[in-house]
Design an enzyme around this catalytic site. Sequence first.
Site, mmCIF file in Angstrom:
data_model
loop_
_atom_site.group_PDB
_atom_site.id
_atom_site.type_symbol
_atom_site.label_atom_id
_atom_site.label_comp_id
_atom_site.label_asym_id
_atom_site.label_seq_id
_atom_site.Cartn_x
_atom_site.Cartn_y
_atom_site.Cartn_z
ATOM 1 N N LYS A 36 -1.711 -6.335 -27.321
ATOM 2 C CA LYS A 36 -0.379 -6.969 -27.360
ATOM 3 C C LYS A 36 0.115 -7.274 -25.949
ATOM 4 C CE LYS A 36 1.625 -2.378 -27.789
ATOM 5 N NZ LYS A 36 1.793 -1.278 -28.725
ATOM 6 N N ARG A 131 10.878 5.616 -35.150
ATOM 7 C CA ARG A 131 11.015 4.209 -34.759
ATOM 8 C C ARG A 131 10.569 3.418 -35.974
ATOM 9 N NH1 ARG A 131 7.600 1.904 -29.746
ATOM 10 N NH2 ARG A 131 6.010 2.275 -31.327
ATOM 11 N N TYR A 258 16.758 -8.743 3.065
ATOM 12 C CA TYR A 258 18.087 -8.936 2.468
ATOM 13 C C TYR A 258 18.925 -7.668 2.567
ATOM 14 C CZ TYR A 258 16.797 -13.396 0.378
ATOM 15 O OH TYR A 258 16.429 -14.695 0.175
ATOM 16 N N MET A 306 11.934 -12.402 -3.856
ATOM 17 C CA MET A 306 11.293 -13.096 -4.974
ATOM 18 C C MET A 306 9.812 -13.380 -4.692
ATOM 19 S SD MET A 306 12.330 -16.721 -6.746
ATOM 20 C CE MET A 306 13.938 -16.190 -7.306
HETATM 21 C C1 LIG Z 1 0.980 -0.196 -28.496
HETATM 22 C C2 LIG Z 1 0.416 0.605 -29.608
HETATM 23 C C3 LIG Z 1 -0.718 1.389 -29.402
HETATM 24 C C4 LIG Z 1 -1.384 1.557 -28.058
HETATM 25 O O1 LIG Z 1 -0.611 2.393 -27.225
HETATM 26 P P1 LIG Z 1 -1.203 2.898 -25.833
HETATM 27 O O2 LIG Z 1 -0.236 3.926 -25.399
HETATM 28 O O3 LIG Z 1 -1.204 1.715 -24.931
HETATM 29 O O4 LIG Z 1 -2.554 3.399 -26.097
HETATM 30 C C5 LIG Z 1 -1.256 2.040 -30.503
HETATM 31 N N1 LIG Z 1 -0.689 1.931 -31.720
HETATM 32 C C6 LIG Z 1 0.415 1.197 -31.939
HETATM 33 C C7 LIG Z 1 1.001 1.126 -33.300
HETATM 34 C C8 LIG Z 1 1.011 0.524 -30.889
HETATM 35 O O5 LIG Z 1 2.105 -0.204 -31.109
#
Ligand SMILES: *Cc1c(COP(=O)(O)O)cnc(C)c1O
Length: 361
Positions: A36, A131, A258, A306
């Site tokens: 992701k 969650r 800055y 930046m």
């Molecule tokens: C993002 C995610 C993972 C992976 O998490 P890591 O800490 O990066 O290994 C695994 N399972 C779910 C459901 C996730 O959303």
Amino acid sequence: MTLTTATAVIDRQALVDNFNRVKTFAPKAKVLAVLKANGYGHGLERIARALPQADAFGVARLDEALALRAAGVVKPIVLLEGFFTEQDLPILAVNNLQTIVHNRQQLDALTRTQLEKPLKVWLKIDTGMHRLGINPEDFDDFYQALSASDNVDPDIVLMSHLGCADDKENPVTNSQLALFEQLTASYNNEKSLANSAGSYAWPQTRYDWIRPGLILYGVSPMAAPEQSAQSLGIKPVMTLQSSLIAVRALKAGEAVGYGAAWVSSEDTTIGVIAIGYGDGYPRHAGNGTPVLVNGRRVPLVGRVSMDMITVDLGKDSRDEVGDLAILWGQGLPVEEIALHATTIPYELLCNITRRVQIEVV
Ligand SMILES: *Cc1c(COP(=O)(O)O)cnc(C)c1O
């Protein structure tokens, strides 16, 4: 004169080595590699192509899954937050995408539509993170309803997610594990609980499918600094680098950047590096955040701009315009930069912006 701009060097061999290392933690489990957020900033399609050993890929959004399919990826892909609208269900079916089910709205949508072919479902139970996931008392109910639906493949994967696995001492993981075990013990279905930290540090959470993300990219998922990437036997996949575009003498009492926020206490040399928050380098990285210049650690000084940062090269510096600076990666763990920027490595990696050049090795 040719100066390198901000570049993320992506080391595919390191990715494969990390994958193989994770396999040694859980040799019997299948691996759902989590991609992701653009493969944690490393490039979605690029990482998928570099990991033919994975058994499945996990993404958070339908667009990510469709991008993988468009790139020719045929492996199973799981939507880790499930589908967002009922209209997506036929798209999932046509593209052979698997979905998590974590709420009643998804269950209702899935059981009331008519699909040409059943979807593979991962039923997510909330075991204590609070969650996503159905409440434990609703588990049987959801399971029966899914099993009875023609839209659902009978091989439902049972899963949950760990909230505190990055800390080996935290009792929450064992209570999540106990609840998951209690709910699912009498089911022969495939099961999945472990993220990166679970895969590494909590053997009982490995079950049939591990779901590593961060650890594949060569970053330690553990909170304790001594459980470093090196001690886990993994290597950074991304090295973020740029070059010195100016080297300037600075007198004691003169300020840099800055807000004149940093003033040198002695005569020194300032190096200006072509990277800033516009590239995803964290603006909150404070004075003293390490940067590798010519292989030596020098401190960031003054505010992050930046497009630039400034470092104190020291009075005796022999560094020159064009010399290489590493912001994180090989020789400088992103974990350390995250601590200096009061954030986590996940955020730094996936915040790399589009103007950063990618060099795949
Ligand atoms: C993002 C995610 C993972 C992976 O998490 P890591 O800490 O990066 O290994 C695994 N399972 C779910 C459901 C996730 O959303």
